[in-house]
Design a protein around this motif. Structure first.
Motif, PDB file in Angstrom:
ATOM      1  N   GLN A   1       0.830  -1.204   0.000  1.00  0.00           N
ATOM      2  CA  GLN A   1       0.000   0.000   0.000  1.00  0.00           C
ATOM      3  C   GLN A   1       0.863   1.252   0.000  1.00  0.00           C
ATOM      4  O   GLN A   1       0.519   2.260  -0.583  1.00  0.00           O
ATOM      5  CB  GLN A   1      -0.933  -0.024   1.219  1.00  0.00           C
ATOM      6  CG  GLN A   1      -2.006   1.040   1.181  1.00  0.00           C
ATOM      7  CD  GLN A   1      -3.114   0.799   2.186  1.00  0.00           C
ATOM      8  OE1 GLN A   1      -3.040  -0.111   3.009  1.00  0.00           O
ATOM      9  NE2 GLN A   1      -4.157   1.605   2.134  1.00  0.00           N
TER      10      GLN A   1
ATOM     11  N   ARG B   1      12.644   6.020 -17.373  1.00  0.00           N
ATOM     12  CA  ARG B   1      12.732   6.385 -15.948  1.00  0.00           C
ATOM     13  C   ARG B   1      13.529   5.360 -15.154  1.00  0.00           C
ATOM     14  O   ARG B   1      13.524   5.390 -13.922  1.00  0.00           O
ATOM     15  CB  ARG B   1      11.324   6.500 -15.348  1.00  0.00           C
ATOM     16  CG  ARG B   1      10.504   7.665 -15.861  1.00  0.00           C
ATOM     17  CD  ARG B   1      10.877   8.956 -15.161  1.00  0.00           C
ATOM     18  NE  ARG B   1      10.110  10.095 -15.622  1.00  0.00           N
ATOM     19  CZ  ARG B   1      10.433  10.834 -16.671  1.00  0.00           C
ATOM     20  NH1 ARG B   1      11.490  10.541 -17.391  1.00  0.00           N
ATOM     21  NH2 ARG B   1       9.674  11.870 -17.012  1.00  0.00           N
TER      22      ARG B   1
ATOM     23  N   HIS C   1      16.067   6.634 -12.500  1.00  0.00           N
ATOM     24  CA  HIS C   1      15.634   7.636 -11.533  1.00  0.00           C
ATOM     25  C   HIS C   1      15.467   6.966 -10.175  1.00  0.00           C
ATOM     26  O   HIS C   1      15.030   5.823 -10.074  1.00  0.00           O
ATOM     27  CB  HIS C   1      14.272   8.220 -11.943  1.00  0.00           C
ATOM     28  CG  HIS C   1      14.349   9.154 -13.101  1.00  0.00           C
ATOM     29  ND1 HIS C   1      13.778  10.405 -13.076  1.00  0.00           N
ATOM     30  CD2 HIS C   1      14.917   9.044 -14.315  1.00  0.00           C
ATOM     31  CE1 HIS C   1      13.994  11.017 -14.232  1.00  0.00           C
ATOM     32  NE2 HIS C   1      14.676  10.201 -15.000  1.00  0.00           N
TER      33      HIS C   1
ATOM     34  N   SER D   1       7.429  10.661  -9.842  1.00  0.00           N
ATOM     35  CA  SER D   1       6.122  11.100  -9.343  1.00  0.00           C
ATOM     36  C   SER D   1       5.486   9.957  -8.544  1.00  0.00           C
ATOM     37  O   SER D   1       5.926   8.814  -8.622  1.00  0.00           O
ATOM     38  CB  SER D   1       5.222  11.485 -10.518  1.00  0.00           C
ATOM     39  OG  SER D   1       4.717  10.323 -11.150  1.00  0.00           O
ATOM     40  N   GLY D   2       4.419  10.283  -7.783  1.00  0.00           N
ATOM     41  CA  GLY D   2       3.738   9.271  -6.967  1.00  0.00           C
ATOM     42  C   GLY D   2       3.278   8.086  -7.797  1.00  0.00           C
ATOM     43  O   GLY D   2       3.478   6.925  -7.436  1.00  0.00           O
ATOM     44  N   GLY D   3       2.673   8.386  -8.927  1.00  0.00           N
ATOM     45  CA  GLY D   3       2.175   7.318  -9.790  1.00  0.00           C
ATOM     46  C   GLY D   3       3.307   6.507 -10.415  1.00  0.00           C
ATOM     47  O   GLY D   3       3.168   5.314 -10.675  1.00  0.00           O
ATOM     48  N   GLN D   4       4.434   7.154 -10.661  1.00  0.00           N
ATOM     49  CA  GLN D   4       5.588   6.424 -11.216  1.00  0.00           C
ATOM     50  C   GLN D   4       6.167   5.490 -10.157  1.00  0.00           C
ATOM     51  O   GLN D   4       6.546   4.353 -10.450  1.00  0.00           O
ATOM     52  CB  GLN D   4       6.636   7.414 -11.721  1.00  0.00           C
ATOM     53  CG  GLN D   4       6.171   8.164 -12.978  1.00  0.00           C
ATOM     54  CD  GLN D   4       7.018   9.376 -13.300  1.00  0.00           C
ATOM     55  OE1 GLN D   4       7.784   9.860 -12.478  1.00  0.00           O
ATOM     56  NE2 GLN D   4       6.870   9.877 -14.519  1.00  0.00           N
TER      57      GLN D   4
ATOM     58  N   ARG E   1       4.128   2.482  -9.952  1.00  0.00           N
ATOM     59  CA  ARG E   1       4.362   1.553 -11.058  1.00  0.00           C
ATOM     60  C   ARG E   1       5.680   0.801 -10.908  1.00  0.00           C
ATOM     61  O   ARG E   1       5.803  -0.331 -11.369  1.00  0.00           O
ATOM     62  CB  ARG E   1       4.269   2.310 -12.381  1.00  0.00           C
ATOM     63  CG  ARG E   1       2.819   2.592 -12.744  1.00  0.00           C
ATOM     64  CD  ARG E   1       2.694   3.296 -14.062  1.00  0.00           C
ATOM     65  NE  ARG E   1       2.908   4.726 -13.942  1.00  0.00           N
ATOM     66  CZ  ARG E   1       3.207   5.518 -14.976  1.00  0.00           C
ATOM     67  NH1 ARG E   1       3.339   5.006 -16.174  1.00  0.00           N
ATOM     68  NH2 ARG E   1       3.368   6.811 -14.801  1.00  0.00           N
TER      69      ARG E   1
ATOM     70  N   THR F   1      -3.631   1.048  -7.693  1.00  0.00           N
ATOM     71  CA  THR F   1      -3.851   2.172  -8.616  1.00  0.00           C
ATOM     72  C   THR F   1      -4.253   3.450  -7.886  1.00  0.00           C
ATOM     73  O   THR F   1      -4.735   4.394  -8.504  1.00  0.00           O
ATOM     74  CB  THR F   1      -4.955   1.825  -9.636  1.00  0.00           C
ATOM     75  OG1 THR F   1      -6.183   1.592  -8.928  1.00  0.00           O
ATOM     76  CG2 THR F   1      -4.606   0.590 -10.450  1.00  0.00           C
ATOM     77  N   GLY F   2      -4.036   3.485  -6.555  1.00  0.00           N
ATOM     78  CA  GLY F   2      -4.467   4.646  -5.765  1.00  0.00           C
ATOM     79  C   GLY F   2      -3.870   5.970  -6.222  1.00  0.00           C
ATOM     80  O   GLY F   2      -4.446   7.028  -6.007  1.00  0.00           O
ATOM     81  N   ASN F   3      -2.706   5.936  -6.843  1.00  0.00           N
ATOM     82  CA  ASN F   3      -2.055   7.178  -7.271  1.00  0.00           C
ATOM     83  C   ASN F   3      -1.988   7.313  -8.785  1.00  0.00           C
ATOM     84  O   ASN F   3      -1.199   8.097  -9.306  1.00  0.00           O
ATOM     85  CB  ASN F   3      -0.619   7.225  -6.727  1.00  0.00           C
ATOM     86  CG  ASN F   3      -0.588   7.688  -5.286  1.00  0.00           C
ATOM     87  OD1 ASN F   3      -0.878   8.838  -4.999  1.00  0.00           O
ATOM     88  ND2 ASN F   3      -0.290   6.787  -4.378  1.00  0.00           N
ATOM     89  N   LEU F   4      -2.798   6.535  -9.488  1.00  0.00           N
ATOM     90  CA  LEU F   4      -2.731   6.562 -10.948  1.00  0.00           C
ATOM     91  C   LEU F   4      -3.980   7.180 -11.555  1.00  0.00           C
ATOM     92  O   LEU F   4      -5.095   6.933 -11.117  1.00  0.00           O
ATOM     93  CB  LEU F   4      -2.571   5.134 -11.499  1.00  0.00           C
ATOM     94  CG  LEU F   4      -1.314   4.396 -11.047  1.00  0.00           C
ATOM     95  CD1 LEU F   4      -1.322   2.974 -11.579  1.00  0.00           C
ATOM     96  CD2 LEU F   4      -0.072   5.137 -11.501  1.00  0.00           C
ATOM     97  N   ASP F   5      -3.775   7.971 -12.620  1.00  0.00           N
ATOM     98  CA  ASP F   5      -4.908   8.533 -13.354  1.00  0.00           C
ATOM     99  C   ASP F   5      -5.666   7.401 -14.039  1.00  0.00           C
ATOM    100  O   ASP F   5      -5.176   6.289 -14.161  1.00  0.00           O
ATOM    101  CB  ASP F   5      -4.391   9.530 -14.395  1.00  0.00           C
ATOM    102  CG  ASP F   5      -3.413   8.857 -15.346  1.00  0.00           C
ATOM    103  OD1 ASP F   5      -2.231   8.701 -14.973  1.00  0.00           O
ATOM    104  OD2 ASP F   5      -3.856   8.416 -16.415  1.00  0.00           O
TER     105      ASP F   5
END
Ligand SMILES: Nc1ncnc2c1ncn2[C@@H]1O[C@H](COP(=O)(O)OP(=O)(O)OP(=O)(O)O)[C@@H](O)[C@H]1O
Ligand SMILES: Nc1ncnc2c1ncn2[C@@H]1O[C@H](COP(=O)(O)OP(=O)(O)OP(=O)(O)O)[C@@H](O)[C@H]1O
Ligand SMILES: [Mg+2]
Ligand SMILES: [Mg+2]
Lengths: 228, 228
Positions: free
Chosen positions: A90, A134, A137, A143-146, A149, A169-173
């Motif tokens: 999580q 990425r 990195h 980013s949060g969504g990255q 992933r 997927t909590g932080n993904l568009d």
């Protein structure tokens, strides 16, 4: 494959004791795709940690492939976990000053894989979650969504028997969430990977074929879903 | 109140340079309730960090209440932030071995508030996000959604002029998300708190009255929403 019998988890004691799990019963078979839902604090992550051999119940039993996991030593549980399970936590739980590709290689290092093969598989997994470019990195440069992933790529890179995903997927568009869920559905359908996924979003749960709903540390309902 | 003019943020240099923001223009007035949306990696958190005085643009300008924030010293930016802003970070950023109530008291300590008054306000904020009974738990003793709510309580406890929330409901079930959004809408409506909220969920964005959409480090669209 995965079975909890009257699984109970209590923190503390006396009147202030918290019953994170209060007798959970569930059985999930090989190749299933299950969504776990329920209110905040209802015990979902606690159940996932026990299923993932990261925690043990205070009472009740957890069986993986018929093995009573509670009887295993800590080292045996670790070996079991590394051999069969992929986990998207999580909170992601990435190594902070480590690059994306190094984070994804970690489960392969545990399997004693050679560096060139490790790198090839890790780069492949990062590509599949859309993170090409990425790889080098670190978490603070993503980013949060990255970051989420990278955690997903790390969980699937070993082609685990069981993929456990806690709010993947909590932080993904929306568009990226769908791409990730298509990937997970493909792994389930084509490679037979059993998927157990905690989510609070109904469109994400729609990819699963069964929905287990938690409430106050228990299973409130357990129903098949019509395929989306 | 909040204004970005051609805000640019570049990491690295040469061909590997990442343009996190590539000329962002936006102006948000007092009392507004704005949702910021867009794909993963499109620059939303970067923009929020600049607006929250936690970061400065590589080029372009950020003005808060007409003040050119880039001209301030680091200390002056910190004072500005502590006086006017409440921030819910995408990763929560709670102090790990500190209890929920201690985390929420932190902004009040910075304001030199007396212990008894601090504790009263912090407990009140925790109650408003539904965490009564969890005040003395540390982060590791809280579920993901509970940690997120501690971060929200900490952001609102000072009744800030501007509330910046980066994915505030990513770990919350539907019912809890609605309760939190009702609380935020009330703070906006009754106390005039300006709210700028990054979210990828359309039902959460529906609480806002304006939607700014990011794409590749720029503002792609900026439209008023009909009130939900
Ligand atoms: N320190 C850094 N070095 C290099 N690139 C960075 C750094 N920090 C951020 N980035 C990049 O900047 C871009 C924008 O990041 P940002 O966190 O603003 O995206 P976001 O819109 O909030 O995404 P998400 O929805 O996934 O949270 C990303 O592509 C990210 O990889
Ligand atoms: N170490 C601990 N000590 C005391 N209580 C704990 C501890 N760890 C977890 N809890 C409590 O156990 C309950 C269940 O937690 P869990 O993380 O499983 O919930 P969850 O369903 O995953 O919630 P969320 O949707 O918010 O992530 C919560 O009420 C939490 O406060
Ligand atoms: Mg959880
Ligand atoms: Mg972000």
């Amino acid at each position: 494959l995965v079975e909890l019998r009257e699984a109970t988890k209590v923190y503390g004691s006396g009147p202030a004791a918290v019953h994170a799990l209060a007798g959970v019963n569930l059985a999930i078979g090989e190749g299933e795709f299950v969504a776990i839902m329920g209110p905040s604090g209802s015990g979902k992550s606690t159940a996932m940690n026990i299923i993932g051999c990261l925690d043990t119940p205070t009472a009740g039993e957890y069986r993986f492939k018929g093995i009573a996991v509670g009887q295993l030593s800590r080292n045996q549980r670790t070996l079991l976990r590394r051999h069969f399970l992929g986990f998207v936590f999580q909170g992601f739980n990435l190594l902070a000053r480590t690059t994306a590709v190094e984070n994804v290689e970690l489960p392969l290092i545990y399997r004693g894989m050679a560096p060139a093969e490790r790198r090839r598989l890790a780069l492949g997994a990062l590509r599949r979650v859309g993170l090409e470019g990425r790889e080098h990195h670190t978490s603070s440069e993503l980013s949060g969504g990255q970051q989420q992933r990278v955690a997903i790529a790390r969980a699937i890179v070993t082609d685990p028997a069981v993929l456990l995903a806690d709010e993947p997927t909590g932080n993904l568009d929306t568009k990226t969430s769908r791409e990730i869920m298509e990937l997970v559905a493909t792994l389930n359908r084509d490679q037979g990977i059993t998927v157990i996924m905690v989510t609070h979003e109904t469109d994400i749960a729609a990819y699963a074929r069964r929905a287990i709903r938690f409430l106050d540390g228990r299973v409130e309902s357990d129903v098949p879903r019509r395929e989306a």
